[in-house]
Write an enzyme that holds these catalytic residues in place. Sequence first.
Site, short mmCIF file in Angstrom:
data_model
loop_
_atom_site.label_atom_id
_atom_site.label_comp_id
_atom_site.label_asym_id
_atom_site.label_seq_id
_atom_site.Cartn_x
_atom_site.Cartn_y
_atom_site.Cartn_z
CG PHE A 54 -2.08 0.95 1.09
CD1 PHE A 54 -3.19 0.64 0.31
CD2 PHE A 54 -2.06 2.17 1.74
CE1 PHE A 54 -4.24 1.53 0.19
CE2 PHE A 54 -3.11 3.06 1.63
CZ PHE A 54 -4.20 2.74 0.85
CB VAL A 79 -0.76 -13.45 0.20
CG1 VAL A 79 -1.30 -14.87 0.33
CG2 VAL A 79 0.68 -13.45 -0.33
CB THR A 83 -10.65 -9.86 5.63
OG1 THR A 83 -9.35 -9.34 5.29
CG2 THR A 83 -10.59 -10.57 6.98
CG HIS A 85 -6.56 -5.85 4.15
ND1 HIS A 85 -5.26 -6.24 3.97
CD2 HIS A 85 -6.53 -4.55 4.52
CE1 HIS A 85 -4.46 -5.22 4.22
NE2 HIS A 85 -5.21 -4.18 4.56
#
Length: 153
Positions: A54, A79, A83, A85
Site C-alpha cells: 500500500f 496474498v 477478509t 482487505h
Amino acid sequence: MIYEGHYTGEGLKIGIIVSRFNDLLTRELLEGALDCFKRHGVENIDIFKVPGAFEIPFVAKELAKKGRYDAILTLGAVVRGETYHFELVANEVAKGVAHINLTYEMPVIFGVITVDDEIQGLDRAGIKLNKGFEYALTTLEMANLNKEIKKIS
C-alpha cells in the site's frame, strides 16, 4: 516508422521500490529483477524498501517528481486472506501506480503480484519462474522506448 524499446541497460538509472511485507516473495522478486538488470548492463540502481504494498504509490510518486530515474519498478506481493482487505490493497496499489505512470514523464512498472496463497506466490516469484525478472525486462523496454519517444520532434 516503428518505435520499440530494447533491453540494453547501459546508461539507465533505475529506481526499485520493494515491499517488505510478504518478504519471502518480495525478496525473490527483487533478486530476479536485479539478476535481469545485471545481465543487461544496468549499473545505476537505487532500492527503496517500504513496509507494505500500500505504501508503494507514495514513494513512486515522490521519486517520479524528482525526475532522476529513467524508470521506476515497483515490486510487492499481496496474498489473499480471509477478509476483503486483499481486494482493497491490490486495487488501490494498482490504481496508484497507474496514476503515477500516467502523470509523470517516466515509466512506472507495476510489479506487484496478487496471489491466492504463498505457494502460488512462490511459483510466480522463483520456483517455476521469476516475475521479477520479467518486470525488469519490461522496465528496460519502457525506459528505452520512452527515450526514443522523447527524441521525436
